[in-house]
Design an enzyme around this catalytic site. Structure first.
Site, PDB file in Angstrom:
ATOM      1  N   HIS A  15       0.066   1.807   6.458  1.00 44.27           N
ATOM      2  CA  HIS A  15       0.619   0.572   5.913  1.00 44.27           C
ATOM      3  C   HIS A  15       0.543   0.516   4.390  1.00 44.27           C
ATOM      4  O   HIS A  15       0.623  -0.553   3.793  1.00 44.27           O
ATOM      5  CB  HIS A  15      -0.083  -0.657   6.513  1.00 44.27           C
ATOM      6  CG  HIS A  15      -0.101  -0.664   8.007  1.00 44.27           C
ATOM      7  ND1 HIS A  15       1.042  -0.802   8.775  1.00 44.27           N
ATOM      8  CD2 HIS A  15      -1.122  -0.522   8.899  1.00 44.27           C
ATOM      9  CE1 HIS A  15       0.735  -0.753  10.046  1.00 44.27           C
ATOM     10  NE2 HIS A  15      -0.570  -0.581  10.162  1.00 44.27           N
ATOM     11  N   ARG A  74       4.663 -11.909  -7.561  1.00 49.71           N
ATOM     12  CA  ARG A  74       4.254 -11.013  -8.652  1.00 49.71           C
ATOM     13  C   ARG A  74       5.153  -9.786  -8.635  1.00 49.71           C
ATOM     14  O   ARG A  74       5.926  -9.567  -7.706  1.00 49.71           O
ATOM     15  CB  ARG A  74       2.798 -10.559  -8.441  1.00 49.71           C
ATOM     16  CG  ARG A  74       2.594  -9.871  -7.097  1.00 49.71           C
ATOM     17  CD  ARG A  74       1.168  -9.398  -6.891  1.00 49.71           C
ATOM     18  NE  ARG A  74       0.939  -8.937  -5.532  1.00 49.71           N
ATOM     19  CZ  ARG A  74       1.250  -7.743  -5.056  1.00 49.71           C
ATOM     20  NH1 ARG A  74       1.849  -6.863  -5.851  1.00 49.71           N
ATOM     21  NH2 ARG A  74       0.983  -7.408  -3.810  1.00 49.71           N
TER      22      ARG A  74
END
Length: 206
Positions: A15, A74
Site C-alpha cells: 500500500h 496537501r
C-alpha cells in the site's frame, strides 16, 4: 479553482506508492476521462470549502470508470511529476496562495507537455523481503543530465537511521514521450549507486 491533470500511482508495494507518472497511460487513451476526473476533483474541493493545493485520489478500472477514494489536503510525495509536465512550481504556488495570492493561470492555460516518471528510492534489502537497510553510506554516485531531477537529502558518510521511513530520495525524469521517459529513467538508474547499504534501485531496472 483548477486541476493540474492526473498522476498514475498504480505500482505500489504494501500500500505504499513506488512508481508514479504523469500523464496516466490509462487516461491518455481516454482524453475525456481527464476532464471528467478533473471536474469531479474540483467539485469535491468546492463542496468541502477547501482553499489551496490538494490531492484528490480516485480508483479507476480499465473501462475508464473512476471512483472517489480520498482527498489529501496537501501536496504529495509525487508532486514533482506534475511540476515537470505542467511547468509550474507547486510548492511556491501553495505558499503564495496561503499568503493571500491568486493563481497566475486559468484552466485553459494548463497544458500537459511530455511525460514524467518518479521512482522512490528506499534503503531496503530486496533479498530479505524488502527489510529496511540502515547504515552508513560509504559511496554515492548520483544521476544527472537533461530531464533528470533528484530530490534528495543524503550524502556520502551519512548514516541512514532505523527510526524513520527508509526513503532516501526521489528520482524523477521528464521526456517528450513516455517511451523516452522510460529510457531516460533506466539510464539514470544505471548511474545511481549507493554503497554501504542496500537499496531498491535494482528493482526498477527489471
Amino acid at each position: 479553482m483548477v486541476h493540474l491533470g492526473e498522476r498514475d500511482c498504480s505500482v505500489q508495494r504494501r500500500h505504499q506508492k513506488v512508481i508514479e507518472e504523469s500523464p496516466s497511460p490509462l487516461v491518455a487513451r481516454r482524453p475525456e476521462m481527464r476532464e471528467r476526473m478533473g471536474e469531479a476533483a474540483i467539485k469535491a474541493a468546492r463542496a468541502a470549502g477547501y482553499y489551496n493545493a490538494g490531492t484528490v485520489e480516485f480508483l479507476a478500472d480499465n473501462a475508464g470508470n473512476f471512483y472517489f477514494l480520498e482527498m489529501n489536503t496537501r501536496l504529495q510525495v509525487e508532486h514533482p511529476v506534475t511540476e515537470l509536465v505542467t511547468g509550474w512550481d507547486l510548492v511556491r504556488l501553495q505558499i503564495e496562495i496561503a499568503a493571500g495570492g491568486r493563481l497566475p493561470f486559468t484552466q485553459d492555460q494548463i497544458v500537459l507537455r511530455g511525460a514524467a516518471i518518479e521512482c522512490r528510492i528506499y534503503a531496503e534489502d530486496l533479498a530479505n523481503n524488502f527489510f529496511p537497510s540502515p547504515g552508513k553510506i560509504t559511496q554515492l554516485a548520483e544521476p544527472s543530465g537533461p530531464g533528470v531531477r533528484l530530490d534528495s537529502g543524503i550524502f556520502e558518510g551519512w548514516s541512514v537511521p532505523l527510526e524513520y521511513d527508509p526513503m532516501l530520495s526521489k528520482l524523477i525524469v521528464w521526456a517528450d514521450t513516455r517511451e523516452h521517459a522510460i529510457e531516460r529513467m533506466l539510464r539514470a538508474l544505471g548511474e545511481y549507486y549507493v554503497g554501504g547499504i542496500r537499496s531498491n534501485i535494482p528493482l526498477f531496472k527489471l
